[in-house]
Design a protein around this motif. Structure first.
Motif, PDB file in Angstrom:
ATOM      1  N   ILE A 344       0.834  -1.207   0.000  1.00  0.00           N
ATOM      2  CA  ILE A 344       0.000   0.000   0.000  1.00  0.00           C
ATOM      3  C   ILE A 344       0.867   1.254   0.000  1.00  0.00           C
ATOM      4  O   ILE A 344       0.572   2.234  -0.687  1.00  0.00           O
ATOM      5  CB  ILE A 344      -0.940  -0.018   1.226  1.00  0.00           C
ATOM      6  CG1 ILE A 344      -2.008  -1.104   1.047  1.00  0.00           C
ATOM      7  CG2 ILE A 344      -1.607   1.345   1.439  1.00  0.00           C
ATOM      8  CD1 ILE A 344      -2.791  -1.402   2.305  1.00  0.00           C
ATOM      9  N   SER A 345       1.962   1.216   0.747  1.00  0.00           N
ATOM     10  CA  SER A 345       2.851   2.393   0.784  1.00  0.00           C
ATOM     11  C   SER A 345       3.480   2.639  -0.584  1.00  0.00           C
ATOM     12  O   SER A 345       3.660   3.789  -0.994  1.00  0.00           O
ATOM     13  CB  SER A 345       3.937   2.205   1.850  1.00  0.00           C
ATOM     14  OG  SER A 345       4.874   1.227   1.468  1.00  0.00           O
ATOM     15  N   ILE A 346       3.807   1.550  -1.303  1.00  0.00           N
ATOM     16  CA  ILE A 346       4.379   1.698  -2.653  1.00  0.00           C
ATOM     17  C   ILE A 346       3.344   2.299  -3.593  1.00  0.00           C
ATOM     18  O   ILE A 346       3.627   3.230  -4.351  1.00  0.00           O
ATOM     19  CB  ILE A 346       4.869   0.337  -3.180  1.00  0.00           C
ATOM     20  CG1 ILE A 346       6.054  -0.158  -2.345  1.00  0.00           C
ATOM     21  CG2 ILE A 346       5.275   0.436  -4.653  1.00  0.00           C
ATOM     22  CD1 ILE A 346       6.452  -1.593  -2.622  1.00  0.00           C
ATOM     23  N   LEU A 347       2.116   1.786  -3.541  1.00  0.00           N
ATOM     24  CA  LEU A 347       1.058   2.305  -4.404  1.00  0.00           C
ATOM     25  C   LEU A 347       0.749   3.760  -4.075  1.00  0.00           C
ATOM     26  O   LEU A 347       0.591   4.597  -4.975  1.00  0.00           O
ATOM     27  CB  LEU A 347      -0.206   1.447  -4.250  1.00  0.00           C
ATOM     28  CG  LEU A 347      -0.115  -0.005  -4.730  1.00  0.00           C
ATOM     29  CD1 LEU A 347      -1.391  -0.751  -4.389  1.00  0.00           C
ATOM     30  CD2 LEU A 347       0.160  -0.066  -6.223  1.00  0.00           C
ATOM     31  N   ALA A 348       0.671   4.071  -2.769  1.00  0.00           N
ATOM     32  CA  ALA A 348       0.315   5.435  -2.352  1.00  0.00           C
ATOM     33  C   ALA A 348       1.383   6.448  -2.715  1.00  0.00           C
ATOM     34  O   ALA A 348       1.086   7.637  -2.877  1.00  0.00           O
ATOM     35  CB  ALA A 348       0.062   5.459  -0.845  1.00  0.00           C
ATOM     36  N   SER A 349       2.616   5.993  -2.852  1.00  0.00           N
ATOM     37  CA  SER A 349       3.711   6.921  -3.188  1.00  0.00           C
ATOM     38  C   SER A 349       3.848   7.136  -4.687  1.00  0.00           C
ATOM     39  O   SER A 349       4.746   7.842  -5.131  1.00  0.00           O
ATOM     40  CB  SER A 349       5.031   6.386  -2.619  1.00  0.00           C
ATOM     41  OG  SER A 349       5.383   5.157  -3.237  1.00  0.00           O
ATOM     42  N   ASN A 350       2.939   6.519  -5.462  1.00  0.00           N
ATOM     43  CA  ASN A 350       3.041   6.614  -6.914  1.00  0.00           C
ATOM     44  C   ASN A 350       1.843   7.313  -7.545  1.00  0.00           C
ATOM     45  O   ASN A 350       1.287   6.871  -8.545  1.00  0.00           O
ATOM     46  CB  ASN A 350       3.206   5.217  -7.519  1.00  0.00           C
ATOM     47  CG  ASN A 350       4.638   4.735  -7.475  1.00  0.00           C
ATOM     48  OD1 ASN A 350       5.459   5.111  -8.304  1.00  0.00           O
ATOM     49  ND2 ASN A 350       4.941   3.924  -6.477  1.00  0.00           N
TER      50      ASN A 350
END
Length: 569
Positions: A344-350
């Motif tokens: 989720i953190s990877i998706l949210a940072s993109n």
């Protein structure tokens, strides 16, 4: 009286079989030269027979050929094929024994195929070198003190048994391979170098026998988990596709092993893109929904790995991965929760698009609920990273800035968490807009922020520590509290010392400027008394950012105090 039973004829011994084969080859080769029908096919057969004669001669010259358990079944099969070939030769040589043309062509092609396979198996046995050493039915496993040569020989022998042995030999070879990979850290690199990894991958085929396919996927999962070289070898031999098919249609234990292997393979960014090529995104999402807890954990780990690829992120959102990730935050085990939060953190940072999708699924609230109740530091770290990534959204920023409970927990992590949690907590405190009343509550964590400013790693920790501390020092009571803390004051002076090259000087200078922002005479006296003024003067001469302004604030207040005292006198 019952007639006497005639016992079945005993098969010839291995030496006898080898002798019969040698004679048959010696007779067959010259006798085929005179055959005129199907000449092209007999030319192919002669070539294979000549190659076999050379191979059989090499086997005879090998010192331990009679001791190898793989050789007898190969020789008996070859003898059977040669006898069939001899029968075909007679039919083609004697017109009275002629058969149908199409049937004869088929029989000759089949004979050529059998001879090819048996020749390849015998050559493999020769090339492995096992006929030159005495071996038992199951070669003794190397121990930790074994030499590289002993380990390499064991691996070669093991893969030879795996490739040309019967079902029982294959099972025993796989059991030995699994034991080796499980107990010897250095063995995986040797297996990748000396073993036929491509053949091991072929055993993952859904048409392979269950008793072979299941241990094969276990061996592959151990191999890819052992390092970059074995993982690269497995990937390049095309394992990803068969592993994904196994996830679709195998038993629960096999799915777990296959998912574990996929997770390790996709941990290499150079391999992650291939998931889309094999249609793996929906397969992994489905496993997250319906697999066992262990399988879910590996599946979401693989999804986390591939979420770093832009095209796959789009596929994840289109295939409905985000609601599944949210469900794992609530119902998964601690490992799955941590991996889901990391993803989720990877998706949210993109980009805003993914943040909006996550927020639509109440992602921030679910992360906060897990953050409040999470006892596992690794999971807590991933959750906090995901919260930080979502804080880029204006709505999330406002919610987090107004959550006193969340902010207080950050201060607790600053005081008691590991360095990674401290870094994340300081980053959020530096970023959020916190009310003065809440800043008052956080006064006890200022000493921890000073310590972070002294840390060398991870990168950026000095800056966020300083920014968070400057934010808290905007409150008058916190400034007074800070200068009363002798340990923190001493650390600040040490960081200001030009001889101290560990800390960038702009950070402690910014802290001094924040302390003096209110013009407190008590704070000034504490700073001057601790030795701040002398260091600041030297830093100002060195043109350190903010140092001249900080000197002016301290010296300005000092001159004002002198003038006031003179006027009163």
């Amino acid at each position: 009286m019952h007639p006497a039973t005639v016992p079945p004829p005993q098969p010839p011994s291995t030496p006898e079989t080898l002798e019969i084969i040698t004679h048959l080859l010696s007779d067959l080769l010259p006798s085929t030269l005179s055959i005129t029908c199907f000449a092209a096919r007999w030319q192919v057969l002669r070539s294979k027979l000549a190659s076999l004669k050379s191979t059989i001669s090499e086997i005879s010259d090998s010192p331990h050929w009679s001791e190898n358990p793989l050789l007898p079944p190969l020789l008996h099969a070859l003898l059977s094929t040669l006898r069939r070939t001899e029968t075909l030769r007679r039919h083609c040589s004697d017109a009275s024994l002629s058969r149908g043309k199409l049937l004869m062509q088929s029989d000759l092609d089949m004979a050529a195929g059998w001879l090819s396979k048996q020749s390849n198996d015998l050559e493999l046995l020769l090339r492995s070198g096992v006929l030159h050493q005495s071996t038992a039915i199951v070669l003794s496993r190397p121990n930790p003190t074994s030499s590289k040569e002993e380990l390499a020989f064991f691996v070669k022998d093991l893969f030879t048994r795996l490739q040309i042995g019967g079902l029982e030999f294959k099972r025993k070879a796989l059991d030995s391979l699994i034991h080796l990979l499980s107990t010897d850290d250095k063995s995986a690199a040797v297996v990748a170098r000396e073993g036929n990894v491509g053949f091991l991958i072929s055993l993952l085929d859904l048409n392979a026998h269950d008793s072979v396919r299941e241990p094969a996927v276990h061996a592959v999962s151990l191999l890819v988990s052992a390092g970059d070289s074995p993982r690269k070898s497995v990937f390049e031999e095309g394992a990803l596709g068969p592993l994904l098919r196994m996830i679709e249609s195998s038993s629960a234990p096999v799915k777990e092993k296959a998912a574990m292997a996929v997770e390790f393979i996709t941990a290499d960014p150079d391999n992650a893109w291939a998931i889309s090529a094999y249609g793996g995104v929906p397969i992994l999402i489905e496993l997250c929904k319906s697999g066992s807890l262990a399988a879910q954990s590996h599946a979401v780990g693989a999804i986390r790995n591939i979420s770093t690829v832009e095209d796959i992120r789009v596929a994840l959102s289109e295939e409905g991965a985000i609601p599944v990730l949210m469900e794992l935050l609530v119902s998964g085990n601690a490992v799955a929760q941590g991996k889901a939060a990391n993803c989720i953190s990877i998706l949210a940072s993109n980009g805003e698009h993914f943040r909006n999708l996550l927020l639509q699924e109440k992602g921030l609230q679910k992360l906060l609920n897990l953050f409040h109740d999470c006892p596992n530091s690794d999971t807590l770290e991933h959750v906090l990273r995901a919260i930080y990534s979502l804080s880029a959204s204006n709505s999330s920023y406002r919610v987090l800035s107004g959550s006193t409970m969340f902010i207080v927990q950050l201060s607790d992590l600053l005081k008691h968490g590991n360095i990674r949690l401290q870094h994340l907590s300081a980053s959020l405190l530096a970023k959020l807009s916190i009310s003065d009343s809440t800043k008052n509550v956080l006064a006890s964590c200022m000493g921890s922020l000073v310590k972070l400013m002294e840390s060398v790693k991870p990168d950026g920790i000095q800056e966020v520590g300083a920014k968070a501390l400057v934010s808290l020092l905007s409150v008058k009571s916190n400034r007074k509290e800070f200068v009363k803390d002798e340990k923190s004051l001493i650390r600040l002076v040490q960081m200001l010392d030009p001889k101290n090259e560990v800390v960038s000087k702009k950070f402690p200078v910014a802290v001094v400027a924040a302390i003096m922002a209110g013009g407190s005479q008590g704070c000034r006296k504490k700073l001057v008394g601790a030795g701040v003024y002398g260091h600041l003067q030297r830093l100002a001469e060195m043109d350190v950012a903010g140092a001249k302004k900080a000197v002016q604030r301290i010296s300005g207040n000092r001159l004002t105090s002198i003038f006031s005292r003179t006027w009163r006198e």
